[in-house]
Write an enzyme that holds these catalytic residues in place. Structure first.
Site, PDB file in Angstrom:
ATOM      1  N   ALA A 165       0.808  -1.220   0.000  1.00 26.20           N
ATOM      2  CA  ALA A 165       0.000   0.000   0.000  1.00 26.20           C
ATOM      3  C   ALA A 165       0.840   1.270   0.000  1.00 26.20           C
ATOM      4  O   ALA A 165       0.323   2.353  -0.251  1.00 26.20           O
ATOM      5  CB  ALA A 165      -0.924   0.004   1.210  1.00 26.20           C
ATOM      6  N   ARG A 217      10.663   7.202  -2.004  1.00 26.58           N
ATOM      7  CA  ARG A 217      12.090   7.268  -2.328  1.00 26.58           C
ATOM      8  C   ARG A 217      12.407   6.811  -3.755  1.00 26.58           C
ATOM      9  O   ARG A 217      13.506   7.034  -4.257  1.00 26.58           O
ATOM     10  CB  ARG A 217      12.883   6.434  -1.296  1.00 26.58           C
ATOM     11  N   ALA A 222      19.578  -8.312 -52.793  1.00 31.18           N
ATOM     12  CA  ALA A 222      19.833  -7.226 -51.845  1.00 31.18           C
ATOM     13  C   ALA A 222      18.857  -6.076 -52.074  1.00 31.18           C
ATOM     14  O   ALA A 222      18.524  -5.756 -53.222  1.00 31.18           O
ATOM     15  CB  ALA A 222      21.262  -6.731 -52.003  1.00 31.18           C
ATOM     16  N   THR A 235       2.881  -0.046   8.411  1.00 26.20           N
ATOM     17  CA  THR A 235       2.806  -1.488   8.136  1.00 26.20           C
ATOM     18  C   THR A 235       1.910  -2.197   9.159  1.00 26.20           C
ATOM     19  O   THR A 235       1.270  -3.200   8.830  1.00 26.20           O
ATOM     20  CB  THR A 235       4.213  -2.102   8.157  1.00 26.20           C
ATOM     21  N   ALA A 257      17.021  -6.756 -61.978  1.00 25.63           N
ATOM     22  CA  ALA A 257      17.515  -5.762 -61.027  1.00 25.63           C
ATOM     23  C   ALA A 257      16.669  -4.504 -61.106  1.00 25.63           C
ATOM     24  O   ALA A 257      16.253  -4.094 -62.192  1.00 25.63           O
ATOM     25  CB  ALA A 257      18.968  -5.432 -61.326  1.00 25.63           C
TER      26      ALA A 257
HETATM   27  C1  UD1 Z   1      10.106  -1.936   6.882  1.00 36.36           C
HETATM   28  C2  UD1 Z   1      10.214  -2.316   8.357  1.00 36.36           C
HETATM   29  C3  UD1 Z   1      11.681  -2.429   8.721  1.00 36.36           C
HETATM   30  C4  UD1 Z   1      12.355  -3.461   7.837  1.00 36.36           C
HETATM   31  C5  UD1 Z   1      12.136  -3.153   6.354  1.00 36.36           C
HETATM   32  C6  UD1 Z   1      12.581  -4.341   5.533  1.00 36.36           C
HETATM   33  C7  UD1 Z   1       8.304  -1.356   9.524  1.00 36.36           C
HETATM   34  C8  UD1 Z   1       7.833  -0.254  10.404  1.00 36.36           C
HETATM   35  N1  UD1 Z   1       9.578  -1.307   9.159  1.00 36.36           N
HETATM   36  O1  UD1 Z   1      10.709  -0.652   6.740  1.00 36.36           O
HETATM   37  O2  UD1 Z   1      11.815  -2.819  10.075  1.00 36.36           O
HETATM   38  O3  UD1 Z   1      13.736  -3.514   8.117  1.00 36.36           O
HETATM   39  O4  UD1 Z   1      10.734  -2.936   6.081  1.00 36.36           O
HETATM   40  O5  UD1 Z   1      12.550  -4.092   4.157  1.00 36.36           O
HETATM   41  O6  UD1 Z   1       7.526  -2.230   9.204  1.00 36.36           O
HETATM   42  N2  UD1 Z   1       3.312  -0.504   3.339  1.00 36.36           N
HETATM   43  C9  UD1 Z   1       1.932  -0.605   3.426  1.00 36.36           C
HETATM   44  N3  UD1 Z   1       1.234   0.339   4.126  1.00 36.36           N
HETATM   45  C10 UD1 Z   1       1.856   1.364   4.748  1.00 36.36           C
HETATM   46  C11 UD1 Z   1       3.265   1.464   4.689  1.00 36.36           C
HETATM   47  C12 UD1 Z   1       3.966   0.505   3.988  1.00 36.36           C
HETATM   48  O7  UD1 Z   1       1.335  -1.535   2.862  1.00 36.36           O
HETATM   49  O8  UD1 Z   1       1.154   2.182   5.361  1.00 36.36           O
HETATM   50  C13 UD1 Z   1       4.059  -1.506   2.568  1.00 36.36           C
HETATM   51  C14 UD1 Z   1       4.935  -0.883   1.506  1.00 36.36           C
HETATM   52  O9  UD1 Z   1       4.236  -0.785   0.263  1.00 36.36           O
HETATM   53  C15 UD1 Z   1       6.090  -1.857   1.418  1.00 36.36           C
HETATM   54  C16 UD1 Z   1       6.156  -2.458   2.813  1.00 36.36           C
HETATM   55  O10 UD1 Z   1       4.920  -2.184   3.430  1.00 36.36           O
HETATM   56  O11 UD1 Z   1       5.845  -2.882   0.477  1.00 36.36           O
HETATM   57  C17 UD1 Z   1       7.287  -1.858   3.649  1.00 36.36           C
HETATM   58  O12 UD1 Z   1       7.105  -0.450   3.741  1.00 36.36           O
HETATM   59  P1  UD1 Z   1       8.325   0.548   3.697  1.00 36.36           P
HETATM   60  O13 UD1 Z   1       7.801   1.912   3.874  1.00 36.36           O
HETATM   61  O14 UD1 Z   1       9.181   0.279   2.534  1.00 36.36           O
HETATM   62  O15 UD1 Z   1       9.066   0.116   5.060  1.00 36.36           O
HETATM   63  P2  UD1 Z   1      10.609   0.235   5.387  1.00 36.36           P
HETATM   64  O16 UD1 Z   1      10.909   1.642   5.788  1.00 36.36           O
HETATM   65  O17 UD1 Z   1      11.431  -0.351   4.331  1.00 36.36           O
HETATM   66 CA    CA Z   2      10.978  -1.102   2.298  1.00 39.53          CA
END
Ligand code: UD1
Ligand code: CA
Length: 476
Positions: free
Chosen positions: A14, A19, A386, A84, A429
């Protein structure tokens, strides 16, 4: 896995992927022939899960498209609460009522995990009393990841995000891969206590670890056998790192299956392509999409094949081909361009600076030099001189050219479609063939040559050409 505890898989997809600085959602960026999310789904599908839930929000419609037609996979929409933890909470709520099995949480941006690692993680989880088992990895540079903080006795105490970490915590090299197995009931209970009180103002899934420990439960961490599989893709530097690791894995796989790959560093093979034994791949070659290559074929250098079918012992050099069928023993290039619907029968030849589109080239037939062949059917044993051009487009419609068996044409011909050349026909040709040529006929369309003697001397007197001509005449 011998255990038959019910298994649900939650995939987090989600997030915005800020970045990446991209209009394309992060999890839809491709490496090795699938999107990041596609790799995670592909791996997840190899596990015996009763339910797969993918959490979506950012550009949800585009992400959901990837899930369509995959049986058992359903999207769950995340609301405005970020993090997450919130994502997993909503996914768990969307599981069938009373689900009390294991929940495997995967991240849509961790594409290199293999099914063996996940199966081992599940096995370990089920063989211990741990309420949660997470995958960890020890990295030379752990920057950006959550750190696994252990108690003095070595047990997992909590996970600290980079942005919340003290200097001492940030120095820990063991990271959280973002892959976990939880028992459903205690996951629900812990998530209910997770708040957004942290540096990012998000509900962290990682807080569940600390909360479980506070409730007197155990949490285990299993280190990945190869730290590289834990790579999370947050930006385009990591995207290319992941692509290179995946490619090396695919190249090594085919080498072990009997494919000679001269230069792994410049050979790119999609996860979706298939190669047979004794294929040879020369440097700077890309084998992409659903391409299949049969035994003994030799491809490269400098060749790109997308969704192509290559027959046994075919030879393809410095060519670019998409949706083409290249028959057994066919010879392509150097510098050939095969577009959609190019079909070369066994032993056919498409040579230098030749473009073929939507055309069948019959068995043993040759288009060796400087030609454009579009919307054309060519029989067997044909040789085009050709510079053969099919004028297949009258500015409104495309028309077909049909060239019968054993036709040999002169150099620099134009075939103005629709037009047919009967079997065994020949052309002179420079012919511009506008009318059908009967079998066995010779088609000539160029006016007989007329020489105007003395023209240069009369009209270009004093030039180098006139002088050269005068010298040649006096020498005769
Ligand atoms: C996360 C972990 C971190 C871990 C790393 C590994 C948390 C708080 N941190 O950090 O400990 O080392 O992954 O790669 O979990 N996503 C959602 N909903 C949200 C936010 C994110 O579904 O509200 C999804 C993103 O699309 C992504 C995944 O969760 O696929 C991880 O999110 P991201 O923001 O990349 O977390 P990291 O900062 O990498
Ligand atoms: Ca990540």
């Amino acid at each position: 896995m011998t255990d038959n505890t019910a298994l649900a898989i939650v995939i987090l997809a989600a997030g915005q992927g800020t970045r990446m600085r991209s209009s394309l959602p992060k999890v839809l960026h491709p490496i090795g022939g699938r999107t990041l999310l596609g790799h995670v789904l592909h791996t997840a599908q190899q596990l015996p899960a009763s339910d797969v839930r993918v959490v979506v929000r950012h550009e949800r419609d585009r992400v959901v498209q990837v899930l369509e037609d995959i049986p058992g996979v359903e999207a769950v929409d995340q609301d405005e609460i970020p993090g997450t933890g919130r994502a997993v909470q909503l996914a768990v709520q969307a599981l069938p009522d009373g689900f009390d099995g294991d929940v495997l949480v995967l991240s849509g941006d961790v594409p290199l995990l293999d099914v063996d690692t996940l199966a081992a993680l599940l096995d370990e989880h089920r063989s211990t009393a741990a309420e949660a088992t997470l995958l960890s990895a020890t990295l030379d540079d752990p920057t950006g990841y959550g750190r696994v903080i252990r108690d003095a006795d070595g047990s997992v105490a909590r996970i600290v995000e980079q942005k919340d970490a003290s200097d001492e915590e940030a120095a820990v090299a063991e990271i959280n891969a973002g892959v976990y197995v939880f028992r459903a009931a205690s996951l629900r209970d812990s998530l209910a206590q997770v708040t957004t009180a942290n540096a990012q103002g998000e509900m962290y899934l990682t807080d569940v670890v600390r909360l479980l420990r506070a409730a007197g439960r155990q949490v285990a961490a299993r280190a990945a056998r190869d730290a590289r599989i834990a790579l999370g893709v947050n930006d385009r530097v990591q995207l290319s790192e992941a692509a290179a690791i995946l490619n090396a894995r695919i190249v090594n796989h085919w080498q072990r299956q009997g494919v000679t790959i001269q230069d792994p560093a410049t050979t790119w093979i999609d996860d979706t392509a298939t190669l047979a034994q004794d294929v040879t791949i020369l440097p700077n070659t890309h084998i992409l999409g659903a391409t299949t290559v049969a035994e003994g074929a030799k491809i490269g250098p400098d060749t790109s094949l997308v969704d192509c079918e290559v027959g046994e012992n075919a030879v393809i050099r410095r060519a670019d081909a998409t949706l083409a069928v290249i028959g057994a023993g066919a010879n392509v290039g150097p510098y050939a361009y095969l577009r959609a619907g190019a079909e070369l029968a066994a032993g056919a030849k498409v040579g230098t600076y030749v473009e073929i589109k939507n055309s069948q080239i019959g068995e043993g037939s040759k288009v060796p030099h400087l030609s454009y062949i579009g919307d054309t059917t060519i029989g067997r044993g044909v040789n085009l001189g050709a510079g053969a051009i099919t004028a297949n487009y009258d500015d409104i419609h495309k028309h077909r050219t049909e060239i019968g068996d054993e036709v040999h044409t002169g150099s620099h011909n134009v075939f103005v479609a629709p037009v047919k050349l009967g079997a065994g026909a020949k052309t002179g040709a420079g012919a511009v063939v506008r009318k059908d040529v009967p079998a066995g006929a010779l088609a000539l369309s160029v006016a007989p040559q007329r020489n105007v003697e003395g023209w240069v001397e009369k009209n270009r007197a004093g030039t180098a050409a006139a002088d050269a001509a005068a010298r040649a005449q006096s020498a005769e």
